[in-house]
Design an enzyme around this catalytic site. Structure first.
Site, mmCIF file in Angstrom:
data_model
loop_
_atom_site.group_PDB
_atom_site.id
_atom_site.type_symbol
_atom_site.label_atom_id
_atom_site.label_comp_id
_atom_site.label_asym_id
_atom_site.label_seq_id
_atom_site.Cartn_x
_atom_site.Cartn_y
_atom_site.Cartn_z
ATOM 1 N N LYS A 147 -23.397 37.647 -10.068
ATOM 2 C CA LYS A 147 -23.492 39.062 -9.670
ATOM 3 C C LYS A 147 -22.229 39.475 -8.928
ATOM 4 C CE LYS A 147 -23.947 38.566 -5.040
ATOM 5 N NZ LYS A 147 -23.005 39.110 -4.036
ATOM 6 N N PRO A 203 -17.921 30.298 -10.011
ATOM 7 C CA PRO A 203 -17.315 29.648 -8.851
ATOM 8 C C PRO A 203 -18.315 29.468 -7.706
ATOM 9 C CG PRO A 203 -15.831 31.307 -9.737
ATOM 10 C CD PRO A 203 -17.121 31.458 -10.477
ATOM 11 N N VAL A 204 -18.164 28.368 -6.983
ATOM 12 C CA VAL A 204 -19.080 28.021 -5.890
ATOM 13 C C VAL A 204 -18.565 28.616 -4.575
ATOM 14 C CG1 VAL A 204 -20.107 26.094 -4.611
ATOM 15 C CG2 VAL A 204 -19.734 25.898 -7.084
ATOM 16 N N GLY A 264 -19.182 34.362 -3.297
ATOM 17 C CA GLY A 264 -19.684 35.730 -3.224
ATOM 18 C C GLY A 264 -20.257 36.240 -4.525
ATOM 19 N N GLY A 315 -25.291 29.899 -6.856
ATOM 20 C CA GLY A 315 -26.398 29.030 -6.492
ATOM 21 C C GLY A 315 -27.727 29.748 -6.559
ATOM 22 N N ASP A 339 -30.631 36.277 -2.085
ATOM 23 C CA ASP A 339 -30.155 36.821 -3.365
ATOM 24 C C ASP A 339 -31.014 36.385 -4.555
ATOM 25 O OD1 ASP A 339 -28.058 38.226 -2.255
ATOM 26 O OD2 ASP A 339 -26.558 36.678 -2.655
#
Length: 309
Positions: A11, A95-96, A99, A103, A137
């Site tokens: 997102k 990407p970890v 933002g 996860g 989230d």
């Protein structure tokens, strides 16, 4: 069915405003969230041996109960009173600590996948209620699409789908702690809040010009003070043709909305080759309405096909 494969989509935040702080330390937010097509692949398999096992393609990510997908699976089994063995394989592309809710989206996919795999028929609302106990989230990542998020992010109002947009994601070669960003935020010092209500109206009338020029994220000032290269990436994206550019969430990923995939791809090459960024992705907005329309069409075609027999 013993195995299910799902796409866990990331997102971006088109607006992000902090409007208060609770006694428990959590912040009250008001933001517009948008699902994108960059995704991790989650494969869930039933196993004969009870317990939850995790595997992923990044050796440094936890594979035990510290992994958010483990927590999601454990929560689901507890709520449904199911004793079973589950093997979860995660192929990371998002990407970890960036933002982009990678996860949280993985956890959401696990809840949705287990619901299908075990035929428990939980509603989307019930899954979202489970999800908020895992991460703020997660409910949005179950809902997907375009939504106004309030509270800590769990109070969701679906909005019309955005027009298709070409998105470039560029993550500096750093990671940012969400907790540290919120800890450093002083709400009283926020000078400019996003015009979230006006942005909602722009989405309803599909006003791309407004949407690309009126994005806003009050966390930018905090994270950019820690990592000035975020502002440099934003300015580079605008210089290379982005209609608008902003940091997503607490960062550090910057996204740009480009007029075409070609222009986004050219900019991506610049950030990879000239700036040495390791995680750069060209993607697009996820259109929930289009996907649901396709599913209805496929169901209708399947029904007609079998009625003709």
């Amino acid at each position: 069915m013993d195995t299910i494969i799902l796409k866990a989509r990331g997102k971006i935040n088109l607006t992000l405003d902090v409007v208060g702080k609770r006694d428990n330390g959590y912040h009250d937010l008001r933001m517009i969230m948008q699902t994108i097509n960059l995704h991790d692949t989650i494969t869930i398999t039933k196993t004969k041996t009870e317990g939850i096992r995790i595997n992923n393609n990044l050796a440094w990510l936890p594979k035990d109960d510290k992994n958010i997908t483990y927590k999601a699976a454990a929560k689901f089994l507890e709520e449904s009173n199911i004793k079973a063995g589950i093997y979860i394989d995660i192929f990371k592309r998002i990407p970890v600590a960036a933002g982009l809710a990678g996860g949280s989206s993985d956890a959401a996919a696990v809840l949705v996948g287990l619901n299908k795999l075990f035929g428990t028929h939980y509603s989307k609302r019930q899954l979202m209620k489970m999800g908020v106990e895992i991460g703020a989230d997660v409910p949005f990542c179950i809902l997907r699409g375009t939504a106004l998020a309030e509270g800590i992010g769990e109070v969701l109002t679906p909005l019309p789908s955005l027009p298709p947009m070409h998105i470039l994601l560029a993550k500096p070669n750093i990671s940012v702690s969400t907790a540290s960003v919120y800890k450093a935020l002083n709400i009283a010092e926020i000078e400019k809040h996003p015009e979230t209500d006006d942005y909602v109206e722009a989405i309803k009338r599909q006003d791309i010009d407004y949407m690309t020029t009126h994005m806003g994220n009050v966390l930018e000032d905090v994270t950019i003070k820690m990592h000035p290269q975020i502002e440099e990436i934003k300015q580079d994206m605008i210089r290379m043709g982005a209609l608008g550019s902003m940091m997503s969430g607490s960062g550090p990923t910057v996204f740009g909305i480009f007029p075409s995939k070609y222009e986004a791809t050219l900019a991506a090459e610049y950030f990879k080759n000239k700036c040495g960024l390791r995680e750069v992705h060209v993607t697009s907005t996820f259109c929930k309405a289009k996907r649901e329309g396709k599913r209805r069409h496929e169901r209708k075609r399947y029904k007609h096909k079998h009625e003709d027999k």
